[in-house]
Motif scaffolding. Structure first.
Motif: not given
Length: 442
Positions: A1-30
């Motif tokens: 099972m993929m952990n939350d960190h690897l899931a976020l890493l994959r999500e960011l790798r697949d992102a495009s310049p038009l997508d929004a970045a994770p918020s400061r609060e979400a990153l702090t919790d992560h």
């Protein structure tokens, strides 16, 4: 099972310049959750996460990653001890009969209100007097001398200071003269008015005159690279910070250091004054081209009695520096903390870097760039030299820029070569010599 960190890493790798970045609060919790899972390794993982995010989403969109990492990684250090409390503690090492009058002197100086028979001392001067007294007491104990000196013993002590021993380096002639003067000032207080020696005063004056005749032995001609060169170097560092692919604390620190160099050349004040610069308080960005610097007397090298009465305020028209300050405040300064200090500490301490740190930092940077150490105070020499050579008023303009009361001070300490007009003229002069004006246009 993929952990939350690897899931976020994959999500960011697949992102495009038009997508929004994770918020400061979400990153702090992560990051907090990841630290709980893997410990300190989470910090390296998160730094990699920012690099991936910056590549996919862009540098500016992901700058807040650095602030999240800094707040999690760097603990806030306790504030520095009050310097007056440090001075009070220094009294304990001195003879018991001296302690009460010296404590009274500290109390008067700390309040900043002169009383009959008492001169107000600055906290720095107070500490230097107490340190000089402590060294004098140690010397007297080793030599079996009385604490209240005769002129001959006083002279021998100065000779001792300028000679190397197995446990210390020699002082300069000027430093020896300063020690003698501080000892006399301290004894005049510590002895409760029972000590006065014109002969010892003559010895101290003689050593200080010897130092003036020798010149500033700690200054060399190789340190005079020119204020324009220092100013350009500062802008090159800021441009380097702005061009980095990841906007992390290293980029923010590089920009801050470049700003120290540029401001040090454009506003030739001592390190202590630079530590007082704060947005919207002592430094105001009036518009995209004008800056207001308004420093209280406490930040300046004035006699203590003048500090509550005088200040230094000047408006600079300097588009390049104003542009850099706007970019710094918007994009780099927030990566340190939410404070207003222009030059914040990197090491988790709230507030500005110390004057000593600024001196060491500028020395390290210039040694690497120019092959010679140029601490911040030596910037003033470079400003005075360049102003003397190029400004209309020559040495008179340099005297005004550096706020010397006596022009002879400028002529004695700087290579030979009114008012706010001189400051503005110098700003125009060095700004015209800055070559990389485009890199900071956002």
């Amino acid at each position: 099972m993929m952990n939350d960190h690897l899931a976020l890493l994959r999500e960011l790798r697949d992102a495009s310049p038009l997508d929004a970045a994770p918020s400061r609060e979400a990153l702090t919790d992560h990051l907090a959750a990841r630290v709980d899972e893997v410990g300190a390794a989470a910090f390296a993982e998160f730094a990699h996460l920012q690099r991936v995010a910056a590549e996919a989403l862009g540098t500016e969109k992901t700058a807040h990653f650095a602030r999240v990492l800094r707040e999690a990684r760097v603990s806030v250090k306790a504030p520095d001890r009050c310097p007056w409390e440090t001075a009070a503690q220094m009294i304990a090492s001195l003879p018991a009969q001296w302690q009460e009058p010296l404590a009274d002197q500290i109390a008067v100086s700390r309040k900043g209100q002169a009383v009959l028979g008492k001169t107000i001392w600055s906290v720095d001067y107070t500490k230097s007097v107490l340190s000089a007294l402590d060294r004098w007491v140690t010397y007297c104990a080793a030599k079996g001398l009385p604490l209240l000196p005769k002129a001959s013993a006083f002279h021998r002590y100065a000779c001792h200071l300028v000679q190397a021993t197995s446990d210390r380096q020699p002082t300069t002639t000027g430093t020896a003269g300063n020690y003698l003067q501080r000892i006399l000032a301290g004894l005049a207080v510590a002895a409760g008015g029972h000590f006065h020696s014109e002969a010892c005063g003559f010895v101290a004056a003689d050593w200080r005159e010897r130092a003036r005749a020798q010149g500033a032995v700690t200054k060399t001609g190789s340190q005079l690279v020119g204020a324009s060169a220092l100013y350009r170097f500062g802008f090159r560092m800021m441009a380097e910070a702005h061009s980095r692919p990841v906007r992390g604390i290293r980029a923010a620190t590089t920009f801050r250091n470049g700003l120290i160099l540029a401001v040090g050349a454009a506003l030739p004040e001592r390190a202590r004054a630079l530590t007082w610069l704060e947005f919207d308080r002592t430094l105001t960005l009036i518009d995209r081209t004008h800056l207001l610097v308004n420093l209280p007397g406490e930040a300046l090298k004035y006699p203590e009695a003048r500090k509550t009465q005088e200040s230094y305020a000047v408006i600079f028209e300097n588009p390049g520096l104003a542009e850099a300050l706007h970019a710094y405040r918007a994009d780099f300064r927030p990566l340190f903390d939410d404070g207003l200090h222009l030059f914040p500490s990197v090491h988790g301490k709230r507030g500005a870097v110390t004057a000593k740190q600024i001196g060491r930092l500028t020395g390290d940077l210039t040694e690497k760039e120019f092959g010679v150490r140029i601490p911040i105070h030596r910037f003033r020499d470079n400003v005075a030299t360049e102003a003397s050579e190029h400004l209309t008023g020559g040495a008179y303009a340099a005297k005004t820029l550096l706020r010397h009361v006596d022009e002879a001070i400028t002529l004695r300490h700087y290579d030979h070569a009114e008012g706010h007009r001189s400051a503005g003229e110098f700003e125009d002069f060095i700004e015209r010599r800055r070559t990389n004006s485009a890199e900071l246009i956002l």
